[in-house]
Design a protein around this motif. Structure first.
Motif, PDB file in Angstrom:
ATOM      1  N   LYS A  53      -8.873   0.137   1.433  1.00 33.67           N
ATOM      2  CA  LYS A  53      -9.554   1.587   1.611  1.00 33.67           C
ATOM      3  C   LYS A  53      -9.197   2.361   0.439  1.00 33.67           C
ATOM      4  O   LYS A  53      -9.824   3.177  -0.281  1.00 33.67           O
ATOM      5  CB  LYS A  53      -9.205   2.337   2.700  1.00 33.67           C
ATOM      6  N   LEU A  54      -7.819   2.272   0.099  1.00 29.18           N
ATOM      7  CA  LEU A  54      -7.272   3.004  -1.107  1.00 29.18           C
ATOM      8  C   LEU A  54      -7.771   2.453  -2.562  1.00 29.18           C
ATOM      9  O   LEU A  54      -8.468   3.075  -3.442  1.00 29.18           O
ATOM     10  CB  LEU A  54      -5.843   2.984  -1.333  1.00 29.18           C
ATOM     11  N   ALA A  55      -8.059   1.129  -2.664  1.00 30.08           N
ATOM     12  CA  ALA A  55      -8.709   0.599  -3.787  1.00 30.08           C
ATOM     13  C   ALA A  55     -10.154   0.816  -3.843  1.00 30.08           C
ATOM     14  O   ALA A  55     -10.556   1.264  -5.005  1.00 30.08           O
ATOM     15  CB  ALA A  55      -8.496  -0.989  -3.671  1.00 30.08           C
ATOM     16  N   ARG A  56     -10.996   1.107  -2.713  1.00 28.03           N
ATOM     17  CA  ARG A  56     -12.145   1.242  -2.591  1.00 28.03           C
ATOM     18  C   ARG A  56     -12.276   3.066  -3.321  1.00 28.03           C
ATOM     19  O   ARG A  56     -13.158   2.956  -3.931  1.00 28.03           O
ATOM     20  CB  ARG A  56     -12.718   1.123  -1.263  1.00 28.03           C
ATOM     21  N   GLU A  57     -11.531   3.712  -2.711  1.00 28.63           N
ATOM     22  CA  GLU A  57     -11.256   5.076  -3.169  1.00 28.63           C
ATOM     23  C   GLU A  57     -11.189   5.137  -4.454  1.00 28.63           C
ATOM     24  O   GLU A  57     -11.879   5.973  -5.360  1.00 28.63           O
ATOM     25  CB  GLU A  57     -10.393   6.003  -2.233  1.00 28.63           C
ATOM     26  N   LEU A  58     -10.149   4.417  -5.045  1.00 30.41           N
ATOM     27  CA  LEU A  58      -9.912   4.634  -6.702  1.00 30.41           C
ATOM     28  C   LEU A  58     -10.862   3.936  -7.523  1.00 30.41           C
ATOM     29  O   LEU A  58     -11.192   4.669  -8.446  1.00 30.41           O
ATOM     30  CB  LEU A  58      -8.499   3.860  -6.967  1.00 30.41           C
ATOM     31  N   GLY A  59     -11.456   3.073  -6.804  1.00 31.33           N
ATOM     32  CA  GLY A  59     -12.678   2.395  -7.651  1.00 31.33           C
ATOM     33  C   GLY A  59     -13.751   3.561  -7.659  1.00 31.33           C
ATOM     34  O   GLY A  59     -14.432   3.739  -8.557  1.00 31.33           O
ATOM     35  N   SER A  60     -14.129   4.128  -6.650  1.00 31.92           N
ATOM     36  CA  SER A  60     -15.143   5.189  -6.634  1.00 31.92           C
ATOM     37  C   SER A  60     -14.780   6.277  -7.629  1.00 31.92           C
ATOM     38  O   SER A  60     -15.742   6.944  -8.014  1.00 31.92           O
ATOM     39  CB  SER A  60     -15.285   5.614  -5.302  1.00 31.92           C
ATOM     40  N   VAL A  61     -13.488   6.587  -7.493  1.00 30.09           N
ATOM     41  CA  VAL A  61     -13.178   7.623  -8.433  1.00 30.09           C
ATOM     42  C   VAL A  61     -13.444   7.254  -9.854  1.00 30.09           C
ATOM     43  O   VAL A  61     -13.934   7.882 -10.906  1.00 30.09           O
ATOM     44  CB  VAL A  61     -11.730   8.029  -8.352  1.00 30.09           C
ATOM     45  N   TYR A  83      -3.660   2.595 -12.156  1.00 32.98           N
ATOM     46  CA  TYR A  83      -3.703   3.780 -11.853  1.00 32.98           C
ATOM     47  C   TYR A  83      -2.369   4.581 -11.683  1.00 32.98           C
ATOM     48  O   TYR A  83      -1.909   5.200 -10.558  1.00 32.98           O
ATOM     49  CB  TYR A  83      -4.441   3.818 -10.220  1.00 32.98           C
ATOM     50  N   SER A  84      -1.452   4.308 -12.567  1.00 34.03           N
ATOM     51  CA  SER A  84      -0.171   4.670 -12.606  1.00 34.03           C
ATOM     52  C   SER A  84       0.170   6.075 -12.539  1.00 34.03           C
ATOM     53  O   SER A  84       0.949   6.697 -12.019  1.00 34.03           O
ATOM     54  CB  SER A  84       0.766   3.972 -13.776  1.00 34.03           C
ATOM     55  N   LYS A 137     -25.896  -0.825 -15.132  1.00 32.03           N
ATOM     56  CA  LYS A 137     -25.265  -1.224 -14.115  1.00 32.03           C
ATOM     57  C   LYS A 137     -23.856  -1.417 -14.652  1.00 32.03           C
ATOM     58  O   LYS A 137     -23.419  -1.902 -15.538  1.00 32.03           O
ATOM     59  CB  LYS A 137     -25.588  -2.839 -13.762  1.00 32.03           C
ATOM     60  N   ILE A 138     -22.761  -0.544 -13.830  1.00 32.65           N
ATOM     61  CA  ILE A 138     -21.470  -0.603 -13.845  1.00 32.65           C
ATOM     62  C   ILE A 138     -20.684  -1.387 -12.881  1.00 32.65           C
ATOM     63  O   ILE A 138     -21.006  -1.096 -11.680  1.00 32.65           O
ATOM     64  CB  ILE A 138     -20.927   0.876 -14.088  1.00 32.65           C
ATOM     65  N   LYS A 139     -19.854  -2.334 -13.359  1.00 31.53           N
ATOM     66  CA  LYS A 139     -19.021  -2.901 -12.370  1.00 31.53           C
ATOM     67  C   LYS A 139     -17.528  -2.569 -12.390  1.00 31.53           C
ATOM     68  O   LYS A 139     -17.120  -2.437 -13.503  1.00 31.53           O
ATOM     69  CB  LYS A 139     -19.138  -4.403 -12.537  1.00 31.53           C
ATOM     70  N   VAL A 140     -16.858  -2.056 -11.512  1.00 33.87           N
ATOM     71  CA  VAL A 140     -15.474  -1.794 -11.202  1.00 33.87           C
ATOM     72  C   VAL A 140     -14.740  -2.886 -10.438  1.00 33.87           C
ATOM     73  O   VAL A 140     -14.962  -2.983  -9.150  1.00 33.87           O
ATOM     74  CB  VAL A 140     -15.289  -0.441 -10.785  1.00 33.87           C
ATOM     75  N   ARG A 141     -13.797  -3.623 -10.594  1.00 33.75           N
ATOM     76  CA  ARG A 141     -12.681  -4.396 -10.056  1.00 33.75           C
ATOM     77  C   ARG A 141     -11.548  -3.732  -9.863  1.00 33.75           C
ATOM     78  O   ARG A 141     -10.740  -3.503 -10.919  1.00 33.75           O
ATOM     79  CB  ARG A 141     -12.685  -5.945 -10.536  1.00 33.75           C
ATOM     80  N   VAL A 142     -11.017  -3.276  -8.745  1.00 32.19           N
ATOM     81  CA  VAL A 142      -9.811  -2.933  -8.521  1.00 32.19           C
ATOM     82  C   VAL A 142      -8.930  -3.952  -7.819  1.00 32.19           C
ATOM     83  O   VAL A 142      -9.289  -4.490  -6.713  1.00 32.19           O
ATOM     84  CB  VAL A 142      -9.887  -1.445  -7.668  1.00 32.19           C
ATOM     85  N   ARG A 143      -7.954  -4.420  -8.399  1.00 29.92           N
ATOM     86  CA  ARG A 143      -6.682  -5.345  -7.916  1.00 29.92           C
ATOM     87  C   ARG A 143      -5.754  -4.556  -7.081  1.00 29.92           C
ATOM     88  O   ARG A 143      -5.339  -3.629  -7.792  1.00 29.92           O
ATOM     89  CB  ARG A 143      -6.496  -6.273  -8.873  1.00 29.92           C
ATOM     90  N   PHE A 144      -5.286  -4.989  -6.062  1.00 27.09           N
ATOM     91  CA  PHE A 144      -3.986  -4.557  -5.341  1.00 27.09           C
ATOM     92  C   PHE A 144      -2.981  -5.581  -4.944  1.00 27.09           C
ATOM     93  O   PHE A 144      -3.440  -6.752  -5.042  1.00 27.09           O
ATOM     94  CB  PHE A 144      -4.766  -3.506  -4.350  1.00 27.09           C
ATOM     95  N   PRO A 145      -1.885  -5.067  -4.602  1.00 29.45           N
ATOM     96  CA  PRO A 145      -0.859  -6.311  -4.077  1.00 29.45           C
ATOM     97  C   PRO A 145      -1.316  -7.054  -3.088  1.00 29.45           C
ATOM     98  O   PRO A 145      -2.194  -6.799  -2.105  1.00 29.45           O
ATOM     99  CB  PRO A 145       0.093  -5.663  -3.643  1.00 29.45           C
ATOM    100  N   GLU A 146      -1.249  -8.271  -2.850  1.00 30.79           N
ATOM    101  CA  GLU A 146      -1.497  -9.476  -2.154  1.00 30.79           C
ATOM    102  C   GLU A 146      -0.969  -9.415  -0.796  1.00 30.79           C
ATOM    103  O   GLU A 146       0.289  -9.158  -1.096  1.00 30.79           O
ATOM    104  CB  GLU A 146      -1.529 -10.836  -2.917  1.00 30.79           C
ATOM    105  N   ILE A 147      -1.482  -9.429   0.220  1.00 33.06           N
ATOM    106  CA  ILE A 147      -0.709  -9.211   1.580  1.00 33.06           C
ATOM    107  C   ILE A 147      -1.406 -10.526   2.357  1.00 33.06           C
ATOM    108  O   ILE A 147      -2.561 -10.541   2.541  1.00 33.06           O
ATOM    109  CB  ILE A 147      -1.044  -8.083   2.160  1.00 33.06           C
TER     110      ILE A 147
END
Length: 178
Positions: A53-61, A83-84, A137-147
């Motif tokens: 959810k956080l990655a989706r929100e950061l990608g939306s930003v 996103y540091s 068309k704009i594509k954004v990929r947000v990567r986050f820690p693997e769980i």
């Protein structure tokens, strides 16, 4: 006929046998192991859901920043970063415009269908001149820690007006250009 409370026979004590106690301990042990596994799975799912959810929100930003023209100078070459500055240094992003591909998007290995990785047979028939399109068309990929075994990235895409993405085009016929 019912007998009133009688004392136990000589040599017998009320209680459980050793076999009954052992079976009870085994049953309680199995139940505890299953409960702990369920709690651990729920904890991992909750952590992944938070990151997703956080990655989706950061990608939306980031999509909003592209739509506001913040990256109009650099969008043609693609963007990447973390996103540091928002205290999420473990989250990184990559932005591409148009038909450009995100790097390392080989989803054939993990069985996911990627609608952007397809071979068009009509590539040879394209005109040399590019037609100006009203949207990009704009594509954004947000990567986050693997769980666990959960996917560790979110890909968002949006059609944004051309002028918002790249800014207004400068005319060579302007009065200051003489």
């Amino acid at each position: 006929m019912l007998r009133p409370n009688t004392p136990p026979r000589s040599g017998q004590r009320p209680g459980f046998t050793l076999a009954e106690v052992a079976v009870t301990i085994v049953i309680v042990g199995i139940a505890l192991v299953l409960c702990l596994q369920g709690l651990n799975g729920a904890k991992l799912q909750a952590a992944w859901t938070r990151n997703f959810k956080l990655a989706r929100e950061l990608g939306s930003v980031t999509l909003g920043e592209v739509a506001s023209g913040l990256y109009s100078e650099d969008i043609a070459d693609g963007l990447s970063g973390t996103y540091s500055d928002a205290d999420y240094s473990e989250f990184s992003y990559e932005v591409v415009a148009g038909d450009d591909e995100l790097s390392d998007t080989n989803d054939e290995d993990n069985g996911r269908y990627d609608s952007w990785n397809r071979d068009d047979e009509n590539d040879d028939e394209e005109d040399d001149e590019e037609a100006e399109e009203p949207y990009e068309k704009i594509k954004v990929r947000v990567r986050f820690p693997e769980i666990g075994d959960y996917p560790a990235e979110v890909i968002l895409e949006q059609w944004i007006e051309w002028t918002l993405v790249y800014g207004e085009e400068e005319d060579d016929t302007s009065p200051g250009g003489l």
